[in-house]
Design a protein around this motif. Structure first.
Motif, PDB file in Angstrom:
ATOM      1  N   TRP A  74       0.851  -1.191   0.000  1.00  0.00           N
ATOM      2  CA  TRP A  74       0.000   0.000   0.000  1.00  0.00           C
ATOM      3  C   TRP A  74       0.885   1.240   0.000  1.00  0.00           C
ATOM      4  CZ3 TRP A  74      -4.936  -0.124  -1.171  1.00  0.00           C
ATOM      5  CH2 TRP A  74      -5.709   1.033  -1.012  1.00  0.00           C
ATOM      6  N   PHE A  75       0.615   2.152  -0.931  1.00  0.00           N
ATOM      7  CA  PHE A  75       1.351   3.427  -1.022  1.00  0.00           C
ATOM      8  C   PHE A  75       0.457   4.560  -0.542  1.00  0.00           C
ATOM      9  CE2 PHE A  75       1.923   7.420  -3.302  1.00  0.00           C
ATOM     10  CZ  PHE A  75       3.254   7.711  -3.056  1.00  0.00           C
ATOM     11  N   THR A  76       1.034   5.460   0.252  1.00  0.00           N
ATOM     12  CA  THR A  76       0.293   6.650   0.671  1.00  0.00           C
ATOM     13  C   THR A  76       1.207   7.862   0.687  1.00  0.00           C
ATOM     14  OG1 THR A  76       0.731   6.203   3.027  1.00  0.00           O
ATOM     15  CG2 THR A  76      -1.379   5.437   2.133  1.00  0.00           C
ATOM     16  N   GLU A  77       0.614   9.001   0.350  1.00  0.00           N
ATOM     17  CA  GLU A  77       1.296  10.287   0.514  1.00  0.00           C
ATOM     18  C   GLU A  77       0.280  11.270   1.075  1.00  0.00           C
ATOM     19  OE1 GLU A  77       4.137  11.735  -2.464  1.00  0.00           O
ATOM     20  OE2 GLU A  77       3.095  13.662  -2.381  1.00  0.00           O
ATOM     21  N   THR A  78       0.690  12.001   2.104  1.00  0.00           N
ATOM     22  CA  THR A  78      -0.196  12.977   2.727  1.00  0.00           C
ATOM     23  C   THR A  78       0.330  14.385   2.510  1.00  0.00           C
ATOM     24  OG1 THR A  78       0.992  12.834   4.837  1.00  0.00           O
ATOM     25  CG2 THR A  78      -0.875  11.345   4.526  1.00  0.00           C
ATOM     26  N   ASN A  79      -0.556  15.360   2.697  1.00  0.00           N
ATOM     27  CA  ASN A  79      -0.092  16.744   2.707  1.00  0.00           C
ATOM     28  C   ASN A  79       0.302  17.104   4.135  1.00  0.00           C
ATOM     29  OD1 ASN A  79      -2.484  17.223   4.112  1.00  0.00           O
ATOM     30  ND2 ASN A  79      -3.567  18.018   2.328  1.00  0.00           N
ATOM     31  N   CYS A  80       0.700  18.357   4.348  1.00  0.00           N
ATOM     32  CA  CYS A  80       1.196  18.729   5.673  1.00  0.00           C
ATOM     33  C   CYS A  80       0.086  18.856   6.707  1.00  0.00           C
ATOM     34  CB  CYS A  80       2.001  20.023   5.587  1.00  0.00           C
ATOM     35  SG  CYS A  80       1.114  21.364   4.786  1.00  0.00           S
ATOM     36  N   GLY A  82      -1.864  16.259   7.079  1.00  0.00           N
ATOM     37  CA  GLY A  82      -2.116  14.864   7.395  1.00  0.00           C
ATOM     38  C   GLY A  82      -3.184  14.226   6.539  1.00  0.00           C
ATOM     39  N   GLU A  83      -3.642  14.924   5.523  1.00  0.00           N
ATOM     40  CA  GLU A  83      -4.679  14.398   4.630  1.00  0.00           C
ATOM     41  C   GLU A  83      -4.035  13.591   3.503  1.00  0.00           C
ATOM     42  OE1 GLU A  83      -7.539  18.356   5.083  1.00  0.00           O
ATOM     43  OE2 GLU A  83      -6.041  18.212   3.475  1.00  0.00           O
ATOM     44  N   ILE A  84      -4.599  12.436   3.215  1.00  0.00           N
ATOM     45  CA  ILE A  84      -4.067  11.609   2.128  1.00  0.00           C
ATOM     46  C   ILE A  84      -4.391  12.252   0.783  1.00  0.00           C
ATOM     47  CG2 ILE A  84      -4.289   9.406   0.941  1.00  0.00           C
ATOM     48  CD1 ILE A  84      -4.646   8.053   3.602  1.00  0.00           C
ATOM     49  N   VAL A  85      -3.349  12.469  -0.017  1.00  0.00           N
ATOM     50  CA  VAL A  85      -3.536  13.065  -1.333  1.00  0.00           C
ATOM     51  C   VAL A  85      -3.417  12.019  -2.448  1.00  0.00           C
ATOM     52  CG1 VAL A  85      -2.768  15.337  -0.599  1.00  0.00           C
ATOM     53  CG2 VAL A  85      -1.084  13.713  -1.462  1.00  0.00           C
ATOM     54  N   PHE A  86      -2.810  10.859  -2.113  1.00  0.00           N
ATOM     55  CA  PHE A  86      -2.678   9.805  -3.126  1.00  0.00           C
ATOM     56  C   PHE A  86      -2.442   8.488  -2.396  1.00  0.00           C
ATOM     57  CE2 PHE A  86      -1.022   7.290  -6.590  1.00  0.00           C
ATOM     58  CZ  PHE A  86      -1.590   7.842  -7.726  1.00  0.00           C
ATOM     59  N   GLU A  87      -3.100   7.439  -2.878  1.00  0.00           N
ATOM     60  CA  GLU A  87      -2.904   6.099  -2.321  1.00  0.00           C
ATOM     61  C   GLU A  87      -3.211   5.060  -3.388  1.00  0.00           C
ATOM     62  OE1 GLU A  87      -5.585   5.222   0.903  1.00  0.00           O
ATOM     63  OE2 GLU A  87      -7.186   6.433   0.024  1.00  0.00           O
ATOM     64  N   ASN A  88      -2.542   3.942  -3.298  1.00  0.00           N
ATOM     65  CA  ASN A  88      -2.804   2.864  -4.250  1.00  0.00           C
ATOM     66  C   ASN A  88      -2.300   1.536  -3.712  1.00  0.00           C
ATOM     67  OD1 ASN A  88      -0.124   4.353  -5.498  1.00  0.00           O
ATOM     68  ND2 ASN A  88       0.036   2.129  -5.637  1.00  0.00           N
ATOM     69  N   ASP A  89      -2.868   0.439  -4.252  1.00  0.00           N
ATOM     70  CA  ASP A  89      -2.466  -0.900  -3.842  1.00  0.00           C
ATOM     71  C   ASP A  89      -1.452  -1.475  -4.827  1.00  0.00           C
ATOM     72  OD1 ASP A  89      -3.939  -1.523  -6.098  1.00  0.00           O
ATOM     73  OD2 ASP A  89      -5.511  -2.609  -5.031  1.00  0.00           O
ATOM     74  N   ARG A  90      -1.162  -2.749  -4.697  1.00  0.00           N
ATOM     75  CA  ARG A  90      -0.118  -3.388  -5.504  1.00  0.00           C
ATOM     76  C   ARG A  90      -0.426  -3.356  -6.997  1.00  0.00           C
ATOM     77  NH1 ARG A  90       1.534  -8.441  -7.703  1.00  0.00           N
ATOM     78  NH2 ARG A  90       3.756  -8.873  -7.309  1.00  0.00           N
ATOM     79  N   GLU A  91      -1.625  -3.783  -7.386  1.00  0.00           N
ATOM     80  CA  GLU A  91      -1.954  -3.863  -8.802  1.00  0.00           C
ATOM     81  C   GLU A  91      -1.901  -2.489  -9.463  1.00  0.00           C
ATOM     82  OE1 GLU A  91      -2.353  -6.393 -11.055  1.00  0.00           O
ATOM     83  OE2 GLU A  91      -1.478  -7.465  -9.364  1.00  0.00           O
ATOM     84  N   PHE A  92      -2.410  -1.486  -8.763  1.00  0.00           N
ATOM     85  CA  PHE A  92      -2.372  -0.138  -9.309  1.00  0.00           C
ATOM     86  C   PHE A  92      -0.934   0.352  -9.380  1.00  0.00           C
ATOM     87  CE2 PHE A  92      -4.168   4.442  -8.920  1.00  0.00           C
ATOM     88  CZ  PHE A  92      -4.158   4.560 -10.301  1.00  0.00           C
ATOM     89  N   GLU A  93      -0.123  -0.015  -8.399  1.00  0.00           N
ATOM     90  CA  GLU A  93       1.296   0.368  -8.399  1.00  0.00           C
ATOM     91  C   GLU A  93       2.014  -0.211  -9.618  1.00  0.00           C
ATOM     92  OE1 GLU A  93       4.941   2.016  -6.910  1.00  0.00           O
ATOM     93  OE2 GLU A  93       2.854   2.358  -6.321  1.00  0.00           O
ATOM     94  N   LEU A  94       1.786  -1.479  -9.869  1.00  0.00           N
ATOM     95  CA  LEU A  94       2.447  -2.119 -11.008  1.00  0.00           C
ATOM     96  C   LEU A  94       1.962  -1.538 -12.326  1.00  0.00           C
ATOM     97  CD1 LEU A  94       2.454  -5.847  -9.807  1.00  0.00           C
ATOM     98  CD2 LEU A  94       4.290  -4.146  -9.643  1.00  0.00           C
ATOM     99  N   ALA A  95       0.694  -1.155 -12.398  1.00  0.00           N
ATOM    100  CA  ALA A  95       0.161  -0.523 -13.608  1.00  0.00           C
ATOM    101  C   ALA A  95       0.756   0.865 -13.795  1.00  0.00           C
ATOM    102  CB  ALA A  95      -1.359  -0.444 -13.537  1.00  0.00           C
ATOM    103  N   ILE A  96       0.921   1.612 -12.704  1.00  0.00           N
ATOM    104  CA  ILE A  96       1.509   2.948 -12.787  1.00  0.00           C
ATOM    105  C   ILE A  96       2.935   2.873 -13.310  1.00  0.00           C
ATOM    106  CG2 ILE A  96       2.372   4.894 -11.412  1.00  0.00           C
ATOM    107  CD1 ILE A  96      -0.035   4.531  -9.585  1.00  0.00           C
TER     108      ILE A  96
END
Length: 223
Positions: A74-80, A82-96
């Protein structure tokens, strides 16, 4: 006469080889693959795993990249805030990164001709399973039965396409690694710190980052 023929044939063969003729019996190689490059070693340690990640990124090797991603990734990135601005799982990661499974959409590895990646370690720690019980069913951060190794560091990326457009990423990232039943380590959580470092928020801060030519990894992934 026999030796004269022999040396004449040998001279012809050497001439052809010097002219760049390929050996018809040589094994076929993948396009873009360095024939001298040894295969990536199995990720039997967390350090080898991070080395394989770096190699997969720099070589734009989607097959190797797939081996470093855990099934429960699971990938996550938050803004300052603490709100998640982007997230994805394995399949979406491999597609990206490598493109869709059916080949209908290219990934970052094929879209960009230049892909430079460098990770500078800040700290290495252990997340003890006993300290991370599941707060709810399906809690992605709960792992009471496993200890995870966490590498935190500054990551630099430069990715450029054929038109010399792209992204420059300079961001602190956290890689949480788990060891599978096969003894190999994989990335189960990839967590990015806010690009601003948690000290600035809002459109003014974002405008400053754009002016500096910087982008977050989430921005590059969601291009």
């Amino acid at each position: 006469m026999r030796y004269t023929r022999y040396f004449a044939c040998l001279f012809s063969l050497l001439t052809l080889l010097a002219a760049g003729c390929s050996n018809p019996f040589a094994p076929k190689k993948r396009q873009g693959q360095d024939p001298q490059q040894v295969p990536a070693p199995p990720a039997t340690t967390p350090e080898i795993l991070l080395d394989n990640l770096s190699r997969a990124m720099n070589d734009r090797d989607k097959e190797l990249y797939e081996t470093v991603i855990d099934p429960n990734f699971w990938f996550t990135e938050t803004n300052c805030l603490g709100e998640i601005v982007f997230e994805n799982d394995r399949e979406f990661e491999l597609a990206i990164m490598g493109g869709s499974r059916d080949g209908s959409k290219p990934g970052l590895f094929t879209t960009f001709r230049t892909f430079e990646y460098e990770f500078s370690l800040i700290s290495r720690s252990i997340e003890l399973g006993r300290d991370y019980p599941k707060a709810f069913e399906g809690d992605p951060d709960g792992h009471p039965d496993e200890d995870w190794v966490v590498f935190r560091g500054r990551t630099h990326m430069l990715i450029i396409d054929e038109n010399n457009d792209g992204f420059r990423v300079d961001q602190v990232m956290n890689f949480k690694l788990r060891q599978g039943s096969d003894g190999l380590w994989r990335i189960i959580r990839w967590v990015d710190d806010p690009l601003s470092g948690g000290t600035e928020c809002g459109s003014e801060a974002q405008g400053k980052l754009v002016a500096e030519g910087r982008a977050s990894w989430a921005e590059a992934k969601g291009r």
